[in-house]
Design a protein around this motif. Structure first.
Motif, short mmCIF file in Angstrom:
data_model
loop_
_atom_site.label_atom_id
_atom_site.label_comp_id
_atom_site.label_asym_id
_atom_site.label_seq_id
_atom_site.Cartn_x
_atom_site.Cartn_y
_atom_site.Cartn_z
N UNK A 269 35.60 22.43 -1.44
CA UNK A 269 34.39 21.77 -1.86
C UNK A 269 34.08 20.42 -0.96
N UNK A 270 34.94 19.74 -0.52
CA UNK A 270 34.65 18.44 0.24
C UNK A 270 33.81 19.10 1.40
N UNK A 271 34.04 20.14 1.95
CA UNK A 271 33.29 20.68 2.82
C UNK A 271 31.77 21.05 2.50
N UNK A 272 31.95 22.10 1.32
CA UNK A 272 30.76 22.70 1.03
C UNK A 272 29.77 21.87 0.56
N UNK A 273 30.28 20.65 -0.03
CA UNK A 273 29.26 19.75 -0.90
C UNK A 273 28.30 19.24 0.27
N UNK A 274 28.38 19.33 1.33
CA UNK A 274 27.29 18.85 2.31
C UNK A 274 26.33 19.81 2.12
N UNK A 275 26.25 21.31 1.81
CA UNK A 275 25.37 22.14 1.52
C UNK A 275 24.49 21.78 0.33
N UNK A 276 25.26 21.22 -0.51
CA UNK A 276 24.55 21.01 -2.15
C UNK A 276 23.98 19.23 -1.69
N UNK A 277 24.25 18.61 -0.85
CA UNK A 277 23.69 17.29 -0.86
C UNK A 277 22.31 17.19 -0.43
N UNK A 278 21.57 18.27 -0.23
CA UNK A 278 20.16 17.94 0.15
C UNK A 278 19.42 17.57 -0.91
N UNK A 279 18.63 16.36 -0.79
CA UNK A 279 17.92 16.13 -2.26
C UNK A 279 16.80 16.96 -2.70
N UNK A 280 16.32 17.76 -1.91
CA UNK A 280 15.34 18.77 -2.26
C UNK A 280 15.49 20.17 -1.72
N UNK A 281 16.12 20.92 -2.15
CA UNK A 281 16.71 22.04 -1.36
C UNK A 281 15.53 22.94 -0.72
N UNK A 282 15.27 23.42 0.46
CA UNK A 282 14.49 23.80 1.30
C UNK A 282 14.80 24.81 2.23
N UNK A 283 13.94 25.57 3.08
CA UNK A 283 14.46 26.43 3.80
C UNK A 283 15.25 26.07 4.90
N UNK A 284 15.14 24.80 5.51
CA UNK A 284 16.24 24.14 6.28
C UNK A 284 17.78 24.04 5.88
N UNK A 285 17.46 23.91 4.46
CA UNK A 285 18.81 23.79 3.94
C UNK A 285 19.86 25.07 4.45
N UNK A 286 19.45 25.98 4.56
CA UNK A 286 20.38 27.33 4.93
C UNK A 286 21.15 26.91 5.86
N UNK A 287 20.85 26.00 7.05
CA UNK A 287 21.86 25.65 8.12
C UNK A 287 22.64 24.41 7.63
N UNK A 288 22.45 23.81 6.46
CA UNK A 288 23.44 22.66 6.06
C UNK A 288 24.74 22.99 5.58
N UNK A 289 25.50 23.31 6.66
CA UNK A 289 26.78 23.64 6.47
C UNK A 289 27.81 22.79 7.25
N UNK A 290 28.95 22.57 6.74
CA UNK A 290 29.93 21.87 7.55
C UNK A 290 30.45 22.75 8.68
N UNK A 291 30.58 22.09 9.98
CA UNK A 291 30.81 22.83 10.84
C UNK A 291 32.08 23.82 10.89
N UNK A 292 33.13 23.42 9.93
CA UNK A 292 34.25 24.22 9.91
C UNK A 292 34.19 25.41 8.95
#
Length: 249
Positions: free
Chosen positions: A97-120
């Motif tokens: 979750x510490x890694x995946x929370x990066x994906x959920x941190x976007x203040x307004x989910x949008x199409x580019x949020x798809x790329x918002x994943x921790x590198x590992x």
């Protein structure tokens, strides 16, 4: 050339969906950080990610021995089931979750949020669900390419749009269905895990019919590349408990 074949469809889909977002009057989320995440992922595709390959030995099902349509169907279903299970683990195991929370941190989910994943994340998927999927069914070139194309739907699911499939929301993921998963409202935690097919959520639990337009994101989010690369440490200061624990609290 391979990178271009993989990336070009994504770029086209992103541009089209971004146009729809702007026409609907919605924002593009934390787009600058998301573009940096894309750059990190692209760099990793030519360096770190090449060190570990998915399973390429024997498989329980030989995709090449099946009719082409069946090989595609089974491979896509197996891959998406693996994604769903992996996603659930990300919401339950603290270090994941510490890694995946990066994906959920976007203040307004949008199409580019798809790329918002921790590198590992990609490395973990390579040695876990992608390896298991390869053990179950060996992908034919057609199946692998088909999954690549079908996976573009992830951009649709993350788009900042009010698309809702209503009574058919259990069939295919939608922006409304997935926005609930990204909701910052604790009542929505631990739900709607689907990547492509919500019927897995119906079977495994967590399926909820989307309604309304909940807020997304965390108060704390990465502000620069350094914080992005070290997010499990930076983000932990904001929220150390996985959503499953918060929902149960």
């Amino acid at each position: 050339m391979e990178w271009l074949v993989v990336t070009l469809p994504s770029v086209i889909v992103i541009l089209v969906l971004t146009a729809f977002e702007r026409r609907a009057g919605h924002s593009s989320g934390d787009w600058w950080i998301n573009l940096q995440t894309f750059a990190v992922s692209t760099f990793g595709a030519f360096t770190v990610y090449t060190w570990i390959k998915p399973w390429q030995a024997g498989s329980l099902i030989d995709g090449a021995a099946l009719p082409p349509w069946l090989a595609v169907l089974l491979f896509v279903l197996v891959q998406d089931l693996g994604e769903n299970l992996f996603h659930r683990i990300q919401h339950r195991v603290p270090f994941m979750w510490d890694m995946h929370s990066l994906h959920h941190s976007d203040p307004d989910m949008a199409v580019l949020t798809t790329y918002r994943h921790f590198w590992a994340d990609r490395l973990l998927k390579t040695v876990t669900i992608w390896t298991v999927a390869g053990m179950i069914i060996s992908p034919t070139p057609l199946a692998a390419f088909s999954y690549l194309l079908i996976s573009q739907w992830h951009f649709v699911a993350h788009a900042n749009l009010d698309w809702n499939f209503g009574k058919w929301s259990w069939v295919i993921n939608s922006p409304a269905y997935h926005r609930r998963h990204h909701s910052s409202d604790p009542q929505h935690y631990d739900s709607n895990f689907a990547g492509l097919f919500p019927f897995y959520d119906v079977v495994l639990g967590g399926y909820n019919v989307p309604e309304g337009r909940p807020e997304t994101g965390f108060e704390r989010r990465p502000r620069n590349l350094i914080q992005l690369l070290a997010w499990p440490i930076v983000g932990k200061r904001h929220n150390s408990a996985p959503p499953a624990e918060q929902a149960a609290a």
